[in-house]
Motif scaffolding. Structure first.
Motif, short mmCIF file in Angstrom:
data_model
loop_
_atom_site.label_atom_id
_atom_site.label_comp_id
_atom_site.label_asym_id
_atom_site.label_seq_id
_atom_site.Cartn_x
_atom_site.Cartn_y
_atom_site.Cartn_z
N SER A 199 0.87 -1.16 0.00
CA SER A 199 0.00 0.00 0.00
C SER A 199 0.91 1.21 0.00
N ALA A 200 0.89 1.97 -1.07
CA ALA A 200 1.81 3.09 -1.26
C ALA A 200 1.05 4.41 -1.27
N LYS A 201 1.76 5.47 -0.94
CA LYS A 201 1.16 6.80 -1.07
C LYS A 201 1.16 7.23 -2.53
N TYR A 202 2.24 6.92 -3.20
CA TYR A 202 2.36 7.24 -4.62
C TYR A 202 2.90 6.03 -5.37
N ILE A 203 2.30 5.74 -6.51
CA ILE A 203 2.78 4.63 -7.34
C ILE A 203 2.31 4.86 -8.78
N ASN A 204 3.16 4.52 -9.75
CA ASN A 204 2.76 4.75 -11.14
C ASN A 204 2.12 3.51 -11.74
N LYS A 205 1.47 3.69 -12.85
CA LYS A 205 0.69 2.62 -13.46
C LYS A 205 1.56 1.44 -13.87
#
Length: 253
Positions: A199-205
């Motif tokens: 579970s990340a705060k920011y992650i790219n597709k």
């Protein structure tokens, strides 16, 4: 033969995650979004009765090693009666005698929370906030969810907590079915080979797709606006942890 067994185990894992995350779902952050003070029995009851797919809550340990449901290391933000004392400076009895949530409830223990939550069908995202997971923690979770290990996700920023759960899987069939998710600010930098997801705060597709292709569950925290929730749903995450559960659910439906 060994290669064949590994392939089968991997396939089962992938199918398991596929079944769980057939469509994206919302995780009620600290059980918020349905009414009640965060991490309170009132909030757990309301979220569960409303049919929340998943509920997240936080655990900390007292001076005498007991486990309470609370996010902050110090009292005061959502509590009265204890000033700004640290949880680690107080025993459970002292906390029960003097501290209250802002709704008048006593500070819940892990067992009190599980007693409510286990009556319903929400998946639990149990976050261990400090460096400790005790034998009693393992025992309580197993006791209340003995027939439903698939409803338990152990999450933490601390790898040592998750590794203890992974170690537990070697000797306990219940915990073999429990999932471990690492919390990480930036998903791209996370090494989650040892765990079941992130579970990340920011992650790219691209990273979402890469991890999912490895059989990992991928989500984000804590997205509350329609724009941000939709942004990550469009990236294909499996779940969104949010304080705004009803909005999140409306975007999925």
């Amino acid at each position: 033969m060994k290669t064949h067994s590994i392939f089968i185990a991997t396939l089962v894992s992938l199918l398991s995650f596929s079944a769980f995350a057939a469509q994206p779902f919302c995780v009620a952050h600290r059980s918020l979004g349905y009414g009640g003070v965060e991490n309170s029995l009132e909030a757990f009851e309301k979220a569960s009765k409303a049919g929340a797919k998943a509920i997240e809550f936080d655990l900390l340990h007292t001076k005498d090693g007991k486990t309470i449901v609370q996010h902050d290391g110090k009292f005061g933000r959502v509590t009265t009666g204890c000033g700004k004392r640290k949880i680690t400076e107080m025993t459970l009895k002292e906390i029960k005698d003097h501290c209250k949530l802002n709704n008048g409830e006593a500070i819940p223990t892990l067992d009190e929370a599980l007693a409510i939550l286990s009556q319903y069908n929400s998946t639990l995202f149990i976050e261990f906030k400090d460096k400790t997971i005790t034998k009693d923690d393992f025992s309580s979770i197993k006791s209340y969810y003995s027939a439903r290990p698939d409803k338990i996700m152990i999450i933490s920023f601390l790898k040592n907590i998750l590794l203890e759960v992974e170690l537990k899987k070697e000797s306990d069939s219940f915990y073999k079915e429990v999932k471990t998710l690492q919390l990480k600010k930036i998903g791209f930098y996370a090494n989650i080979d040892d765990f079941d997801g992130i579970s990340a705060k920011y992650i790219n597709k691209n990273h979402v797709e890469k991890l999912q292709s490895m059989g990992k569950l991928v989500g984000v925290y804590t997205k509350d606006s329609e724009e941000k929730i939709q942004k990550y749903l469009d990236k294909g995450v499996d779940f969104v942890t949010t304080n705004n559960s009803l909005l999140c659910e409306s975007l999925i439906k």
